[in-house]
Design an enzyme around this catalytic site. Sequence first.
Site, mmCIF file in Angstrom:
data_model
loop_
_atom_site.group_PDB
_atom_site.id
_atom_site.type_symbol
_atom_site.label_atom_id
_atom_site.label_comp_id
_atom_site.label_asym_id
_atom_site.label_seq_id
_atom_site.Cartn_x
_atom_site.Cartn_y
_atom_site.Cartn_z
ATOM 1 C CB SER A 167 -0.959 -0.036 1.190
ATOM 2 O OG SER A 167 -1.888 1.005 1.106
ATOM 3 C CG HIS A 203 -6.267 -1.586 0.913
ATOM 4 N ND1 HIS A 203 -5.556 -1.342 -0.239
ATOM 5 C CD2 HIS A 203 -5.556 -1.015 1.907
ATOM 6 C CE1 HIS A 203 -4.478 -0.650 0.045
ATOM 7 N NE2 HIS A 203 -4.444 -0.446 1.347
ATOM 8 C CG ASP A 232 -7.907 -2.117 -2.530
ATOM 9 O OD1 ASP A 232 -8.440 -1.265 -1.798
ATOM 10 O OD2 ASP A 232 -6.706 -2.432 -2.438
#
Length: 393
Positions: free
Chosen positions: A142, A236, A207
Amino acid sequence: MAAKFAFYPPNPPSYNILVDEETGKMRISDVHQRDDVDVDVLKLTTKRGNEIVAMYIKNASASLTLLYSHGNAADLGLMFHIFSELSLHLNVNLMGYDYSGYGQSSGKASEQDTYADIEAAYKCLEETYGVKEEDIILYGQSVGSGPTLELAVRLPQLRAVILHSPILSGLRVMYPVKRTFWFDIYKNIDKIPLVECPVLVIHGTEDDVVDFSHGKQLWELCKEKYEPLWIKGGNHCNLELYPEYLRHLRKFISAIEKLPRLRNVSEQKTTDEVVVAAESSSSGNNTNTTEQVIILDKSRPSTDLKEKDKGRPSIGQRSEKSRLSTDSSSREKSRSSTDKRDKSRKSVDRSGKARNSVDQPDRARNSFDRLGDMVRSVGFCNVDCLKQTAAEA
């Protein structure tokens, strides 16, 4: 302002640093450490003056080392068990670290601080543990994809890169802008084409924090593509829960281990380079478990360059296509002058509709509101960081 949106450290931190009275070694509190896991906890000083906490998991049979940059709303206490399992099941050494302002690291997080943080962790691997650049795989999850790619572009002999739910850039998470602005942070979209080593991209198709399109576009821009992992239905914060996650990582590590060490940059320019790819990589199918190593001759035009152009058409390219289309349309119109005026009016109407769609203020406002809700609730996080948020909610 950028730091406000981008960084969301757990508050309070999920752990403390304890010192063993007998050995004098530091350890992380509130985690159960397995007997077969050998962990060093360290404090590293960055070039910006912050003292960050890092942990190094040694695997006696490993030949490669993973340098892991975790996601937002996480720290070493939350990531401890994930790191331990990855080291064990992937048969790698693993270095994880907390960004400035995260966990028990001093300072306050910023883009430049995270770059200094990962550099300190990398230097520790080299100087303390004797790990060579060509034996390191950078793993960015991320927001961790930002410092990962910043370091990757400066390491020409790096073994490989793994991007887990990566972002195109900080601003693009908030709003789908088509160009890079000077005030944007983590401009991964501009850095990924500069990475010379094989890149694996992992992203969930559902996501709702960092859209699936971010990972897909970054993969399309890679020079040396490895078969991506698009986890159907993955969000996510839960990709580690899917069986194909670990299975695909194992396959990637196995393929990378078979690669010869990269030679220096000048030699690479005049010789063939080993590139890891997948038999069905262009289709994005993650069910194929066949490993394949392809030799690409750098003197010939690379198919990856075509993929790159296709994955990220520039404004100029789109304008040129539009211009050619308009010219062709004009020639057709000249043959049928009776319809010219009506077609022109329809074209203007269509342009007006498109412009109204793009400029519609409600859509922009909703996009920013969604980002605010996401940042406040989970940020860029991993599975474990949701527990505290859910309890508070």
